[in-house]
Design a protein around this motif. Structure first.
Motif, mmCIF file in Angstrom:
data_model
loop_
_atom_site.group_PDB
_atom_site.id
_atom_site.type_symbol
_atom_site.label_atom_id
_atom_site.label_comp_id
_atom_site.label_asym_id
_atom_site.label_seq_id
_atom_site.Cartn_x
_atom_site.Cartn_y
_atom_site.Cartn_z
ATOM 1 N N LEU A 271 0.847 -1.190 0.000
ATOM 2 C CA LEU A 271 0.000 0.000 0.000
ATOM 3 C C LEU A 271 0.884 1.241 0.000
ATOM 4 C CD1 LEU A 271 -2.607 -1.214 2.627
ATOM 5 C CD2 LEU A 271 -2.751 -1.349 0.145
ATOM 6 N N GLU A 272 0.891 1.933 -1.123
ATOM 7 C CA GLU A 272 1.829 3.035 -1.314
ATOM 8 C C GLU A 272 1.627 4.159 -0.309
ATOM 9 O OE1 GLU A 272 3.772 5.440 -5.091
ATOM 10 O OE2 GLU A 272 1.812 4.470 -5.304
ATOM 11 N N GLU A 273 0.368 4.415 0.082
ATOM 12 C CA GLU A 273 0.106 5.523 0.986
ATOM 13 C C GLU A 273 0.725 5.314 2.366
ATOM 14 O OE1 GLU A 273 -3.754 2.998 0.791
ATOM 15 O OE2 GLU A 273 -2.151 3.665 -0.547
ATOM 16 N N ARG A 274 1.037 4.066 2.710
ATOM 17 C CA ARG A 274 1.640 3.809 4.024
ATOM 18 C C ARG A 274 3.104 4.244 4.067
ATOM 19 N NH1 ARG A 274 -0.803 -1.755 6.612
ATOM 20 N NH2 ARG A 274 -2.928 -0.963 6.782
ATOM 21 N N ALA A 276 4.499 6.970 3.299
ATOM 22 C CA ALA A 276 4.704 8.296 3.885
ATOM 23 C C ALA A 276 4.868 8.185 5.400
ATOM 24 C CB ALA A 276 3.540 9.213 3.531
ATOM 25 N N HIS A 288 7.486 0.625 -2.887
ATOM 26 C CA HIS A 288 6.127 0.152 -3.128
ATOM 27 C C HIS A 288 6.217 -1.165 -3.884
ATOM 28 C CE1 HIS A 288 2.129 0.507 -5.480
ATOM 29 N NE2 HIS A 288 1.945 -0.129 -4.332
ATOM 30 N N SER A 368 -3.274 6.997 12.224
ATOM 31 C CA SER A 368 -3.747 7.704 11.026
ATOM 32 C C SER A 368 -5.147 8.258 11.224
ATOM 33 C CB SER A 368 -3.758 6.756 9.817
ATOM 34 O OG SER A 368 -4.589 5.623 10.057
ATOM 35 N N TYR A 386 -8.841 -1.096 4.115
ATOM 36 C CA TYR A 386 -7.712 -0.185 3.889
ATOM 37 C C TYR A 386 -8.146 1.083 3.165
ATOM 38 C CZ TYR A 386 -5.166 -4.504 4.916
ATOM 39 O OH TYR A 386 -4.714 -5.661 5.500
ATOM 40 N N ASP A 388 -9.195 5.179 2.803
ATOM 41 C CA ASP A 388 -8.846 6.505 3.324
ATOM 42 C C ASP A 388 -7.456 6.531 3.954
ATOM 43 O OD1 ASP A 388 -11.443 7.250 2.584
ATOM 44 O OD2 ASP A 388 -12.243 6.712 4.555
ATOM 45 N N GLY A 389 -6.543 5.727 3.421
ATOM 46 C CA GLY A 389 -5.176 5.747 3.937
ATOM 47 C C GLY A 389 -5.038 5.251 5.366
#
Length: 403
Positions: A271-274, A276, A288, A368, A386, A388-389
């Motif tokens: 999950l790319e958003e993780r 950050a 990723h 988060s 998973y 909304d980030g």
């Protein structure tokens, strides 16, 4: 009180529902430590008196040292999740487990990460040996380290059933089988639950910084679980380490390794958003991963980052899946190591509280989402899919005692 219950699909559920089970909130009676009059107890006035209780144990339905906890915060763990999941990249690797398919309708569900306030307790008799967890010189009650109004890192009875070391600690102290003492398993996704002094830890009175929220101490439980794995690593100063999986435990591991002096920390997740969050928790490189089956592609990228040296250590923080263990073994250099073992320990929970209190671990970088418990069902669905980030959900409870 308000409590979450797992329920199984019903005939009137919407057509095409893909979930194996659902949660719902119900208004139910608050638990009581005191036996009903029909069970042979005296009047409520007598039962409230410690001296009366010690002379008449039938006033209580639980063993000495039992605590009634008013939940002040809880959090959703990856092991609480079930259903289809929201990550299409690799169905077999990162989806939540079907944990709740066989679970009966348990009050509080599978919740096990919680902090709360002691609002009642079963006293120890004067003739009882006071265990180490209850340090008291003069009182026959469990009001040594634990007292009414004390905030604690609290283990629900369902967690005691799940973790063998907690079960053993309880049974050795009380001389009772857990099933006999707590016939009704209760999770921590509810406003009140019953626990025991031998598996609860008082929260520090101090906080590491002015704007610290004491409810963040709930992260001591997952941090303590990760510390169990960290203890196996030895010195990591100057090492290159891959952390496969950047859910809550993977982020905790990244932050701990950064604090311990690792040279490079490579954080990998589907999950790319993780990623950050990985940067905020000490990762020097993020990757990723489209799918764990692309092992050769991942290995080539790690070779590039490490200039062909590969990793001194690779850590699986996903959950012991065969694919991630295989990936970790591919990322470790010849003679390197990969770690995939972490489990809960009361001693490491205590260590975790100390680290947070001293400002050596910042739990706020993991959360988060923060939502009131009244919105639990929506928050749980968000975590399962998973959306909304979501990384880590903190559930907050009303700061009041139910009459």
């Amino acid at each position: 009180m308000l409590a979450a219950y797992c329920r199984h699909p019903r005939p009137d559920d919407p057509p095409g529902s893909s979930l194996a089970a659902h949660y719902e909130l119900r208004s139910v009676a608050r638990p009581s430590l005191r036996a009903a009059a029909s069970e042979g107890a005296a009047s409520d006035g007598d039962a409230a008196s410690p001296s009366a209780a010690t002379s008449n144990p039938s006033h209580y339905r639980y063993p000495p040292g039992t605590l009634l906890i008013r939940t002040t915060a809880a959090s959703i763990c990856g092991s609480d999740l079930f259903g289809v999941g929201g990550c299409d990249a690799s169905p077999g690797w990162r989806r939540p487990t079907d944990l709740l398919k066989a679970m009966r309708e348990r009050c509080g569900g599978s919740g096990h990460e919680s902090v709360g306030e002691v609002v009642d307790m079963v006293p120890y008799a004067k003739t009882d040996a006071i265990p180490d967890s209850i340090t008291s010189d003069s009182t026959p009650s469990a009001r040594g380290r634990f007292r009414v109004g004390q905030w604690v890192l609290a283990m629900s009875s369902s967690y005691m059933f799940k973790v063998s070391k907690l079960r053993r600690a309880f049974e050795e102290e009380t001389g009772q089988k857990l099933e006999e003492a707590f016939p009704e398993e209760t999770g921590a996704f509810c406003e009140y639950f019953v626990s025991h002094s031998c598996v609860c830890i008082p929260l520090p009175e101090r906080v590491p910084k002015v704007d610290f929220d004491r409810r963040w101490y709930v992260m001591a439980q997952p941090l303590g679980t990760v510390l169990h794995a960290v203890q196996k690593l030895g010195s990591v100063v100057g090492l290159t380490i891959a952390v496969v999986g950047q859910g809550q435990n993977g982020l905790i591991m990244s932050q701990m390794l950064a604090n311990m002096g690792a040279r490079r920390i490579l954080a990998l997740d589907l999950l790319e958003e993780r990623l950050a969050f990985s940067k905020r928790n000490g990762a020097t490189h993020t990757m990723h991963v489209e799918a764990p089956m692309d092992r050769d592609l991942v290995k080539r990228e790690v070779e590039r980052i490490t200039e062909g040296q590969m990793c001194d250590i690779a850590v699986d923080m996903v959950g012991h899946q065969s694919q991630t263990i295989t990936l970790c073994s591919a990322l470790a250099k010849d003679g390197g190591r990969y770690i995939c073992s972490h489990s809960p320990e009361l001693e490491t929970f205590r260590m975790a509280l100390e680290l947070i209190e001293r400002g050596r671990f910042d739990p706020s970088t993991i959360f988060s989402h923060e939502v009131p418990f009244e919105e639990f069902v929506e928050a749980y669905e968000r975590a399962c899919h998973y959306r909304d980030g979501v990384v880590k959900v903190l559930l907050t409870f009303p700061e009041r005692e139910e009459p």
